[in-house]
Design a protein around this motif. Structure first.
Motif, PDB file in Angstrom:
ATOM      1  N   VAL A 248       0.846  -1.184   0.000  1.00 37.18           N
ATOM      2  CA  VAL A 248       0.000   0.000   0.000  1.00 37.18           C
ATOM      3  C   VAL A 248       0.890   1.244   0.000  1.00 37.18           C
ATOM      4  N   GLY A 249       0.667   2.137  -0.962  1.00 38.44           N
ATOM      5  CA  GLY A 249       1.494   3.340  -1.066  1.00 38.44           C
ATOM      6  C   GLY A 249       1.040   4.422  -0.107  1.00 38.44           C
ATOM      7  N   SER A 250      -0.269   4.595  -0.023  1.00 37.19           N
ATOM      8  CA  SER A 250      -0.821   5.605   0.887  1.00 37.19           C
ATOM      9  C   SER A 250      -2.319   5.364   0.957  1.00 37.19           C
ATOM     10  N   ILE A 251      -2.974   6.071   1.873  1.00 42.42           N
ATOM     11  CA  ILE A 251      -4.433   6.018   1.890  1.00 42.42           C
ATOM     12  C   ILE A 251      -4.970   7.407   1.600  1.00 42.42           C
ATOM     13  N   GLU A 252      -6.158   7.444   1.010  1.00 41.66           N
ATOM     14  CA  GLU A 252      -6.769   8.732   0.668  1.00 41.66           C
ATOM     15  C   GLU A 252      -7.487   9.315   1.890  1.00 41.66           C
ATOM     16  N   HIS A 253      -7.479  10.645   1.978  1.00 42.34           N
ATOM     17  CA  HIS A 253      -8.259  11.331   3.007  1.00 42.34           C
ATOM     18  C   HIS A 253      -9.534  11.819   2.353  1.00 42.34           C
ATOM     19  N   LYS A 254     -10.647  11.301   2.831  1.00 39.12           N
ATOM     20  CA  LYS A 254     -11.895  11.477   2.118  1.00 39.12           C
ATOM     21  C   LYS A 254     -12.913  12.306   2.888  1.00 39.12           C
ATOM     22  N   MET A 255     -13.956  12.711   2.174  1.00 37.92           N
ATOM     23  CA  MET A 255     -15.071  13.447   2.773  1.00 37.92           C
ATOM     24  C   MET A 255     -15.785  12.603   3.833  1.00 37.92           C
ATOM     25  N   GLY A 256     -15.905  11.334   3.561  1.00 37.72           N
ATOM     26  CA  GLY A 256     -16.605  10.429   4.472  1.00 37.72           C
ATOM     27  C   GLY A 256     -16.060   9.033   4.322  1.00 37.72           C
ATOM     28  N   LEU A 257     -16.839   8.039   4.745  1.00 35.54           N
ATOM     29  CA  LEU A 257     -16.383   6.635   4.717  1.00 35.54           C
ATOM     30  C   LEU A 257     -14.985   6.518   5.296  1.00 35.54           C
ATOM     31  N   LYS A 258     -14.767   7.202   6.388  1.00 32.69           N
ATOM     32  CA  LYS A 258     -13.408   7.307   6.914  1.00 32.69           C
ATOM     33  C   LYS A 258     -12.899   5.998   7.491  1.00 32.69           C
ATOM     34  N   ALA A 259     -13.806   5.091   7.796  1.00 36.55           N
ATOM     35  CA  ALA A 259     -13.382   3.799   8.324  1.00 36.55           C
ATOM     36  C   ALA A 259     -13.167   2.776   7.214  1.00 36.55           C
ATOM     37  N   SER A 260     -13.435   3.183   5.982  1.00 40.11           N
ATOM     38  CA  SER A 260     -13.176   2.304   4.836  1.00 40.11           C
ATOM     39  C   SER A 260     -11.839   2.709   4.244  1.00 40.11           C
ATOM     40  N   SER A 261     -10.925   1.744   4.083  1.00 39.99           N
ATOM     41  CA  SER A 261      -9.603   2.115   3.570  1.00 39.99           C
ATOM     42  C   SER A 261      -9.671   2.281   2.060  1.00 39.99           C
ATOM     43  N   THR A 262      -9.155   3.382   1.574  1.00 42.98           N
ATOM     44  CA  THR A 262      -9.097   3.666   0.134  1.00 42.98           C
ATOM     45  C   THR A 262      -7.626   3.862  -0.193  1.00 42.98           C
ATOM     46  N   CYS A 263      -7.068   2.920  -0.928  1.00 39.22           N
ATOM     47  CA  CYS A 263      -5.604   2.831  -0.984  1.00 39.22           C
ATOM     48  C   CYS A 263      -5.031   3.101  -2.371  1.00 39.22           C
ATOM     49  N   VAL A 264      -3.831   3.617  -2.359  1.00 39.10           N
ATOM     50  CA  VAL A 264      -2.942   3.532  -3.511  1.00 39.10           C
ATOM     51  C   VAL A 264      -2.205   2.201  -3.384  1.00 39.10           C
ATOM     52  N   MET A 265      -2.320   1.340  -4.402  1.00 34.92           N
ATOM     53  CA  MET A 265      -1.691   0.017  -4.330  1.00 34.92           C
ATOM     54  C   MET A 265      -0.545  -0.068  -5.345  1.00 34.92           C
ATOM     55  N   ASN A 266       0.554  -0.647  -4.900  1.00 38.70           N
ATOM     56  CA  ASN A 266       1.694  -0.858  -5.786  1.00 38.70           C
ATOM     57  C   ASN A 266       1.963  -2.355  -5.944  1.00 38.70           C
ATOM     58  N   TYR A 267       2.244  -2.770  -7.179  1.00 33.72           N
ATOM     59  CA  TYR A 267       2.571  -4.172  -7.465  1.00 33.72           C
ATOM     60  C   TYR A 267       3.976  -4.197  -8.046  1.00 33.72           C
ATOM     61  N   ASP A 268       4.857  -4.887  -7.341  1.00 33.17           N
ATOM     62  CA  ASP A 268       6.243  -4.944  -7.775  1.00 33.17           C
ATOM     63  C   ASP A 268       6.574  -6.393  -8.106  1.00 33.17           C
ATOM     64  N   GLU A 269       6.402  -6.740  -9.375  1.00 33.34           N
ATOM     65  CA  GLU A 269       6.584  -8.129  -9.819  1.00 33.34           C
ATOM     66  C   GLU A 269       5.781  -9.079  -8.945  1.00 33.34           C
ATOM     67  N   ALA A 270       4.577  -8.707  -8.673  1.00 32.26           N
ATOM     68  CA  ALA A 270       3.689  -9.570  -7.888  1.00 32.26           C
ATOM     69  C   ALA A 270       3.222 -10.722  -8.769  1.00 32.26           C
ATOM     70  N   GLN A 271       3.070 -11.893  -8.157  1.00 31.16           N
ATOM     71  CA  GLN A 271       2.627 -13.042  -8.938  1.00 31.16           C
ATOM     72  C   GLN A 271       1.108 -13.034  -9.072  1.00 31.16           C
ATOM     73  N   GLY A 272       0.626 -13.112 -10.319  1.00 29.31           N
ATOM     74  CA  GLY A 272      -0.819 -13.085 -10.557  1.00 29.31           C
ATOM     75  C   GLY A 272      -1.256 -14.224 -11.448  1.00 29.31           C
ATOM     76  N   TYR A 273      -2.557 -14.491 -11.448  1.00 29.59           N
ATOM     77  CA  TYR A 273      -3.119 -15.608 -12.198  1.00 29.59           C
ATOM     78  C   TYR A 273      -4.243 -15.094 -13.076  1.00 29.59           C
ATOM     79  N   LEU A 274      -4.175 -15.431 -14.336  1.00 33.77           N
ATOM     80  CA  LEU A 274      -5.169 -14.937 -15.289  1.00 33.77           C
ATOM     81  C   LEU A 274      -6.568 -15.456 -14.937  1.00 33.77           C
ATOM     82  N   ILE A 275      -7.524 -14.533 -14.972  1.00 31.03           N
ATOM     83  CA  ILE A 275      -8.933 -14.917 -14.828  1.00 31.03           C
ATOM     84  C   ILE A 275      -9.598 -14.691 -16.180  1.00 31.03           C
ATOM     85  N   GLY A 276     -10.273 -15.703 -16.699  1.00 36.00           N
ATOM     86  CA  GLY A 276     -10.887 -15.590 -18.022  1.00 36.00           C
ATOM     87  C   GLY A 276      -9.822 -15.593 -19.106  1.00 36.00           C
ATOM     88  N   LYS A 277     -10.184 -15.091 -20.292  1.00 41.26           N
ATOM     89  CA  LYS A 277      -9.250 -15.132 -21.416  1.00 41.26           C
ATOM     90  C   LYS A 277      -8.373 -13.879 -21.469  1.00 41.26           C
TER      91      LYS A 277
END
Lengths: 585, 585
Positions: A248-277
């Motif tokens: 997580v790079g940072s979280i946003e400061h929002k008008m509301g929903l302050k208990a819901s995390s809203t994140c900047v996400m970084n992927y650094d050669e993260a392993q992923g799996y294709l979904i669908g085609k």
């Protein structure tokens, strides 16, 4: 202030008397196996209890304390983790999940009512589970059997959470510009590198793992593909291993929903799996997005219900002024509910909320038939899901903000003070008009793709079926039926005008879409009020039936004319919208 | 994001070409002595400068930092005190004040434009000066010569601030329940004891003294009297003495306006001085309240203008998607202003804001004539002030929230993030619909007292005069004139229906007042658009005149039909509002 009380009688009435849940469920074997009305009622009673006793108590502090980003971790407010554990253990995250893989297999018709209760009690908390359920739905629909077996049981059980990772700074409503890359690895998985913003539940401390569904591009491709990227790697036996380059790079400061995390996400050669085609990621993601769109509409609906209860309670308690024409009790001062303007505000919220719940349940019914039904019934339900989903998302979330603001007005100066809690509802629900596709985008999807893109076929089918139902009603004033029917016909006429001119006026759909959706929503709510009022005549509780008649009369009399205003805007076209040069803005 | 830029060309156009400021001022000797168009333009240029360079820079931090209650004192955010000193030294607090006692004697027509700029730049800061100017106005109108000489020079100079102390926990919209007591002392002053809530600027560190105008009751009296109660006692030579038993109990935590202190005030045998006659305090306070009501409308207007600028700038910069029908520049992606729905949102804000400014200036013009004019002109202007003030307060503040929310929607997800600043506008302006009398109360004042209470005399006079002006327009489409004229006539018809039924249906006025005010507001704005469009034809800047034509066409085509919707609600009456028993809410 009274704590939240779910409108259970209302919910049961909709299932049982208005939308024929018992018959619908009995006709769908995959549902009938798990649920009948008695089970559904027991589940709703329990959902009411946890909403009131588990979720509502953490709502206010969650807003005050908010999520915190510290030492590369996101920490949720006090009480969130405990509540989430209990919520997950109760099976609520997997309520509508695949029973073969640990879900409870409940119909969406029931799921939307449970979701509404949770959103009424606590907007921010409920998002975590909603995103998880949506991710599970997408994996179940498009993932390989191996991915499903490896990830779904833990998502349904709530041990792991889900997130939807789409937006990048340069790619919001327009996803073509996505830059996150996916490079194929020898073992068939992919190496994901890039960055995303506005990721709801992107990181938090509620679960030991978070399963991200990430949109990314394959090398040399303009197409967008979808990848499952766990925060922590999962080995072949299902055990958690090392971390996967998802931070997580940072979280946003929002008008509301302050208990819901809203994140900047970084992927650094993260392993992923294709979904669908490959290059078909948007199609897969839309399974999740359509799910979330309805859920976000329900966020607005839950907010409306909570706002109504708070305002109605306040209006009955707060004493100020005397009724016009004299106090009904001969008192020096009356509760403010005696004043016409206060009643008008409460009735506005009430009729829009109750009709909104009908929209939510009807959309869910179509989802159930589309998923579990067969043949033409299934195909028709799919058409209606396409038609109703953008309406539910936009119209319910717009009405949610209106409801919160109107309720705040009932509170007067006290509504602007944080202590009363009503201003939190305004701040929390505001985002529902924006995320999962702004309401403008919903309207363009509705008018452009679902209505004009289909040459009005599905809309005409739906409208004609609704008009036929109105004609059959036995206990409703014929003049009211004629009003709603006439407006339904005007909707078709306006839709046809747009369709006929869409090629010669390319900006037309974009310019009038919001008004077209609003016009349709208001007429649809008129339809709901008449069928609810009719169905309530035989209700065992006399107060219940007379209440529905009062509310229906108010809606038809006072709110339905708004459809005419929006229709006028549609028919006024795009000329005055498009002519002024950009430099003069 | 560009900093705030005052719409100076627009403002000068309204004064010079639409509302004949030069001729009006020349005809009022007390004004003509101080101002002509050149002076007014110089003052506006300077107001633009300080709004942009002094006030806007403290807006964001003020929201983040907020006011703090510490050691029985209220501390404003960093930069507020320095800004207030500079603002006061510039003479801005006393801009429209009595020149005999240190004010600058400027007309309200100019004052409302300066206020708008300040509110656009910083809602919270501007309230401090606005309350001070309002208190000075009230003291000047109703205070003894001794009180005026002792207090007004320091209020006009901004050395001291003012506050309006009305609300108590049990007495909000209904002031009959006030419990603060005033006991006569031997020296002709009074001993004030009690408590008030929601006191804007009740305490702060911007000035060395704060002059409270406090509503209280004399012993044995149900009537309400008004008292001047300084925070610090002032001796006969004007020097500050000991503190006066006026203390701050706490500050409220609010949705917005966090840099504006909202206090619980306690008076413990504080020394006060009667303003006006005993038991006639509400009449005196209404001088201040009417001033503040217009000011609060202008808060909404200033918010609208700021919201428009932010959203228009963003829409021109943010690149996303391609225009329907292909990019006008052949690019891969266009700024979002090419999209019909984005333009629709911007145009909505723009036409309501520019017409709103016309309402603000017209109301101010009537205030100037009512104050400085003579004979029938003065009397007629007073009638129009009564008619227009509740409309300006409610309609401008309602449109202010709409504008902020619509602008936030243009920003998409970025609008929900605190960093962009647009969500602060939503939170800051929300209160304007509530304080100084909720907008429901404004509407009831308008329809109940100003329209029906007057048997439609002033409304008919105003409407007929407006219709006659429309008939004289030379450069406007006759069909558009017929539309607005027809709706003005429908307003009179609807008003007459209400008036005819007000006795037999006592709840009618309260039930339909908000819609009546909204209907009138929308028609009035249609009138403003036609007279502005007509006046702009001869404008030296061709872009300016064509812009007004585009905007006027948009308003008449797209927004004016809303009046029909509100009229339908008025004519639907109160039956469906009042019939449902309270127990079913």
């Amino acid at each position: 202030m009274n704590p939240y009380q779910a409108p259970l009688a209302e919910m049961k009435f909709l299932l049982d008397k208005v939308f024929d849940a018992p018959q619908t469920w009995a006709s769908l074997p995959a549902i009938a196996e798990h649920v009948d009305m008695d089970t559904a009622v027991a589940i709703m009673d329990e959902a009411d209890k946890i909403s009131r006793e588990l979720l509502h108590p953490i709502n206010r502090n969650g807003d005050e304390q908010g999520v915190v980003h510290q030492d590369d971790k996101v920490i949720t407010p006090d009480g969130y983790k405990e509540a989430y554990n209990q919520y997950a253990e109760g099976g609520w995250v997997g309520l509508c999940g695949d029973p073969e893989l640990g879900g409870m297999g409940m119909p969406k018709m029931l799921g939307v009512l449970v979701d509404e209760m949770a959103y009424s009690a606590c907007n921010a908390f409920t998002l975590y589970g909603s995103l998880t359920a949506g991710a599970a739905l997408c994996i179940n629909a498009h993932g390989s059997e191996a991915l499903k077996e490896k990830y779904l049981p833990q998502l349904y059980s709530g041990e792991w959470a889900g997130a939807m990772d789409m937006t990048e700074p340069q790619a919001g409503s327009d996803l073509r510009g996505i830059r996150t890359k996916a490079v194929p690895l020898d073992d068939g998985s992919y190496s994901i590198t890039g960055s995303k913003i506005f990721i709801t539940g992107g990181d938090h401390d509620l679960t030991e793992n978070i399963i991200h569904l990430v949109l990314a591009k394959l090398p040399g491709s303009k197409g967008i593909s979808l990848f499952l990227v766990p925060k922590i790697k999962v080995d072949d036996t299902g055990n958690l291993g090392e971390s996967n380059g998802v931070t997580v790079g940072s979280i946003e400061h929002k008008m509301g929903l302050k208990a819901s995390s809203t994140c900047v996400m970084n992927y650094d050669e993260a392993q992923g799996y294709l979904i669908g085609k490959p290059n078909r990621g948007l199609v897969c993601m839309f399974t999740m997005m359509n799910y979330e769109r309805l859920a976000i509409g329900i966020q607005g609906l839950g907010t409306s219900q909570a706002a109504y209860q708070m305002a109605a309670d306040y209006a009955k308690e707060r004493v100020q002024g005397i009724a016009a024409g004299g106090s009904p009790t001969g008192a020096d001062s009356d509760p403010i509910i005696v004043h016409g303007d206060v009643r008008r505000m409460l009735l506005n919220i009430r009729v829009l909320t109750e009709a909104g719940r009908a929209l939510s349940v009807l959309t869910a019914k179509q989802l159930d038939i589309a998923k579990y039904g067969e043949g033409e019934a299934k195909a028709k339900a799919s058409r209606y899901v396409g038609l109703l989903t953008p309406v539910a998302k936009a119209f319910l979330s717009d009405r949610g903000l209106d409801a919160a603001i109107t309720a705040q007005q009932v509170f007067g100066g006290h509504g602007y003070i944080r202590e009363t809690g009503i201003e939190q509802l305004v701040r929390d629900t505001r985002i529902a008009q924006i995320y999962e596709g702004t309401n403008g985008i919903q309207a363009i999807d509705f008018l452009g793709r679902k209505v004009a893109g289909d040459n009005l076929a599905a809309l005409t089918e739906f409208v004609n079926e609704s008009i036929a139902k109105l004609a059959d009603l036995q206990h409703v004033d014929a003049e009211q039926i004629a009003k709603v029917t006439g407006l339904f016909e005007k909707i078709l006429t306006a839709g046809a005008v747009v369709n006929d001119n869409k090629l010669t006026s390319p900006a037309l759909i974009n310019s009038v879409a919001v008004d077209f959706l609003d016009a349709f929503g208001h007429v649809l709510y008129g339809y709901f009020w008449l069928i609810m009022s009719d169905a309530a005549v035989s209700h065992s509780d006399e107060d219940f039936s007379s209440q529905k008649r009062y509310l229906s009369d108010f809606y038809i009399n006072k709110m339905l004319p708004k459809a005419e205003y929006h229709l006028a805007q549609v028919l006024a076209g795009d000329e005055t919208v498009m002519t002024m040069p950009e430099s003069l803005f």
